[in-house]
Design an enzyme around this catalytic site. Structure first.
Site, PDB file in Angstrom:
ATOM      1  N   SER A 176       5.668  99.178 -56.632  1.00  0.00           N
ATOM      2  CA  SER A 176       6.956  99.599 -56.070  1.00  0.00           C
ATOM      3  C   SER A 176       7.030 101.104 -55.997  1.00  0.00           C
ATOM      4  O   SER A 176       6.394 101.815 -56.785  1.00  0.00           O
ATOM      5  CB  SER A 176       8.096  99.098 -56.959  1.00  0.00           C
ATOM      6  N   ASP A 177       7.809 101.612 -55.033  1.00  0.00           N
ATOM      7  CA  ASP A 177       8.199 103.009 -55.131  1.00  0.00           C
ATOM      8  C   ASP A 177       9.048 103.133 -56.399  1.00  0.00           C
ATOM      9  O   ASP A 177       9.679 102.169 -56.840  1.00  0.00           O
ATOM     10  CB  ASP A 177       8.984 103.454 -53.899  1.00  0.00           C
ATOM     11  N   CYS A 178       9.047 104.318 -56.977  1.00  0.00           N
ATOM     12  CA  CYS A 178       9.543 104.458 -58.351  1.00  0.00           C
ATOM     13  C   CYS A 178      11.023 104.104 -58.474  1.00  0.00           C
ATOM     14  O   CYS A 178      11.864 104.662 -57.769  1.00  0.00           O
ATOM     15  CB  CYS A 178       9.248 105.854 -58.862  1.00  0.00           C
TER      16      CYS A 178
END
Length: 757
Positions: A264-266
């Protein structure tokens, strides 16, 4: 730790990676498993598993962004190459791959020294849909084919071990470092007039999804064999990308046969709960949805904190965790995290900021410079042609502003001022209080410097305070009083003026181009204009080398430069690429936009003149015989006269063995050696509703000595190069007269596609 590692099957190198990874995962408790599912994996001491920080970045050099990489006295810096938009402007595939190799060499050397990890969440491969997007500096431009070609070359440079680039089982292929193509998918808005990437729902047609937003990722997976993909913050048609099983499991894993892990993006899962409020999910619901959709690793804390409870509540099976962990550990095994890779063990401090890499950074900076204007062939200047030169502008002495974001500590900086000072006596004036140029109070001393100098160089543009992650632009003009500074310096200057634009996205500088009686004097004084992107640590050398003729520019713009009124014609959050006639929205990118512009996609001049001459047939008939299981598909036409008896056939239904051979002789008619970018476009048959004007299907940068010629050959797959995507999302090969066009030349190949029973 008092452990005998021979007791653990996951350490047995005679076993396959899959078997070893299963053994490792089977030894963990549910709680231990959950704590390996975040980017700061804790490890499990009792079975000899060390902790690992997954997050490192290497977009254009090893970065200090993330938890896995850092600089210190042992490793004070790494080579900082130009940002991606600048490097893309070189249109040089071998350069892109070579930079990837250099970056991975430095990354692996830093790993050996204890300063870095092995997993790098780069590159960014979202096509630029809108010129206002703040992250343009990170991207390879607006054309999905060019973006995908950059991605596959750069990823190959990062990942490939020499001699082991291709194996029958790509999932067991060793990796130099692990790359990650991001942000998947339809992510290209950050923060525009209150519209945030954290809450944005991208309403995307299947046509645009297949044709534009997914294509670079498909190329990255299939051609680049990337080992990681990152899903984005936004929703697509209502569903967060990190919880969409069609995007993750069905498309990436099943259709594209992806070998690797999805991250995932953070804090994407957190954003799903707190800002998207998707399905009013609890944290336990959200981690369950994401895991079942195919998200293997959380850059964040939601998986480590909530997965165990989610399993115990019956929302997701522990077996789903096992599957994701096996993907993660197979990648680490391919990287030699457990066993080492002998051929890479010798890499160390000598391989970081090496002279070879510094020179490569300088060459990349030179190749990406685009010459936009050159009145009366004023450029290049001869050394000693002008005794003293005024260097003016908020970016004239740029250092950090040259290296963009996701940067590391560079080996050194060569500012424009320093680079130009090697060629002439210079007088420097800032002209503005920073890039935002909020007042005009520094303009007068700048005009006085220009008045006394024999020639003037203006270095203007943008930096991360204007366009950046989390910061989209609202206009396309130079910031603040920059235009006023250019105008007054041009009026005051004693000699010729060269305007250097350091930016990521395009800027509207049309007032310094058009023939307007009020501006004619100013425009004639501005003899040349260069775009230099964000050119990296060696940027000043490249600018000076181009201006003083040590290097003949050959870069091309990787995106359209729009006039500022474009921002008033459509909102940034309107996703369609084709014009929306009911709302009077123009199209997006060179493929669909037909309005006025400052410079078109692919534009770029040289200090010499090139001519193209086709040496292959200008007419190529392609007749495809259909059987009773292959069916014609209807298309919509603008006129009945354009209609065909068999308009198109589904590409997946055709055995695509038809090739189009394009060989062109590139002639250098001038007195200077130079490089020419040969761009090959295809144009679909006339009259098909809603298709592109043209699309890039090939390109090659070729060096041609003065008065010499070189031949460049392209072998085009007819199905890939002539295909269209219809409004239902089908990929079709239309019948009729297609055209293959070479750049802006008049040389054209006519390809007549027909179907027969």
């Amino acid at each position: 730790m008092g452990l005998d590692m021979a007791d653990f099957a996951y350490c047995d190198t005679t076993l396959s990676y899959e078997v070893r990874a299963k053994d490792l995962v089977d030894r963990m408790t549910l709680s231990e498993k959950a704590h390996q599912m975040g980017d700061k994996a804790t490890g499990v001491i009792r079975i000899g598993l060390p902790r690992y920080h997954w997050w490192s970045e290497a977009l254009h050099g090893v970065s200090y962004v993330g938890h896995g990489t850092y600089f210190n006295e042992l490793v004070p810096g790494a080579t900082s190459f130009p940002t991606v938009i600048h490097t893309t402007a070189a249109f040089n595939q071998s350069l892109w791959k070579t930079i990837g190799k250099a970056v991975s060499t430095e990354a692996r050397a830093m790993y050996n020294l204890g300063n870095a990890g092995l997993t790098y969440w780069s590159p960014v491969i979202n096509p630029v849909r809108d010129p206002r997007w703040g992250r343009i500096t990170e991207t390879p431009g607006e054309d999905p084919f060019v973006v995908g070609t950059f991605a596959s070359n750069f990823v190959r440079g990062l990942q490939d071990l020499e001699g082991q680039e291709h194996t029958n089982d790509t999932g067991s292929r060793p990796l130099k470092v692990s790359a990650c193509c991001k942000h998947y998918a339809a992510y290209d808005i950050d923060n525009w007039k209150g519209v945030s990437r954290f809450t944005f729902d991208a309403k995307v047609t299947e046509q645009d999804m297949v044709e534009t937003f997914l294509r670079p990722f498909e190329m990255c997976v299939k051609d680049g064999d990337v080992s990681s993909v990152m899903c984005s913050y936004n929703r697509v048609n209502g569903i967060p990308t990190c919880a969409d099983p069609i995007l993750l499991k069905e498309i990436i894993r099943e259709q594209w046969k992806f070998n690797g892990y999805i991250v995932s993006d953070c804090d994407s899962i957190l954003e799903m709960v707190e800002r998207h409020k998707w399905l009013n999910d609890t944290a336990e619901d959200a981690v369950a949805h994401s895991l079942k959709a195919g998200l293997d690793l959380d850059c964040g804390d939601y998986y480590p904190v909530y997965l165990e409870k989610s399993v115990r509540l019956g929302k997701v099976r522990e077996a789903e965790i096992d599957t994701s962990l096996k993907y993660l550990y197979v990648v680490l095994m391919r990287l030699g995290f457990f066993d080492g890779i002998p051929s890479l063990m010798s890499l160390g401090k000598k391989d970081i900021c090496s002279e070879e890499h510094i020179e490569l950074a300088a060459q990349a900076a030179r190749e990406g410079v685009v010459l936009l204007k050159n009145i009366e062939s004023n450029l290049p200047w001869k050394i000693d042609q002008y005794k003293n030169i005024a260097i003016i502008g908020p970016l004239a002495n740029a250092t950090r502003d040259m290296i963009g974001n996701y940067e590391g500590t560079p080996c050194r900086y060569v500012s424009p001022l320093k680079g130009l000072s090697a060629f002439a006596q210079v007088k420097y004036q800032q002209g503005c209080e920073g890039v935002k140029c909020p007042t005009d109070k520094l303009i007068f001393p700048a005009t006085q410097a220009a008045k006394r100098a024999d020639a003037t160089i203006l270095v203007m543009g943008t930096n991360l305070k204007i366009e950046n992650e989390g910061l989209d632009r609202e206009e396309l003009l130079l910031p603040g009083y920059q235009n006023e500074l250019i105008t007054q310096v041009a009026v005051a200057s004693k000699g010729p003026v060269i305007l250097v634009i350091m930016s990521a996205g395009g800027v509207d500088i049309s007032q310094f181009l058009r023939s307007d009686p009020k501006l004619d004097y100013i425009n004639k004084k501005i003899k040349g204009i260069l775009w230099v992107g964000h050119p990296g640590q060696e940027g000043g050398r490249a600018i000076a080398d181009v201006i003083f003729g040590k290097y003949n520019p050959g870069g091309r713009l990787p995106l359209t430069w729009h006039r500022n009124d474009y921002v008033d014609k459509l909102p940034m959050d309107s996703m369609p690429l084709r014009p929306v006639e009911s709302l009077h929205y123009p199209g997006r990118t060179y493929k669909f936009y037909n309005g006025s512009m400052v410079y078109p996609f692919g534009y770029g001049l040289s200090y010499t003149k090139f001519n193209y001459k086709l040496t292959t047939s200008k007419e190529v008939p392609i007749t495809i015989k259909l059987d009773r299981l292959q069916h014609c598909r209807n298309l919509n036409y603008t006129k009945k006269s354009f209609e065909k008896s068999c308009p198109a056939v589904l590409v997946d239904d055709i055995t695509c063995d038809s090739e189009i051979s394009v060989e062109v002789e590139v002639q250098n008619l001038g007195d200077r050696d130079g490089s020419e970018v040969v761009m090959v476009y295809s144009k679909p048959p006339e009259g098909i509703v809603g298709t592109h004007f043209k699309q890039v299907v090939g390109f090659e940068r070729v060096f041609v000595a003065a008065k010499k010629s070189e031949k460049v050959k392209f072998i085009l797959d007819a199905c890939k190069s002539l295909r269209i995507v219809d409004n239902k999302g089908y990929t079709l090969l239309p019948s009729g007269l297609h055209k293959i066009v070479l750049g802006t030349s008049s040389e054209t190949i006519e390809v007549n596609v027909s179907y027969a029973r």
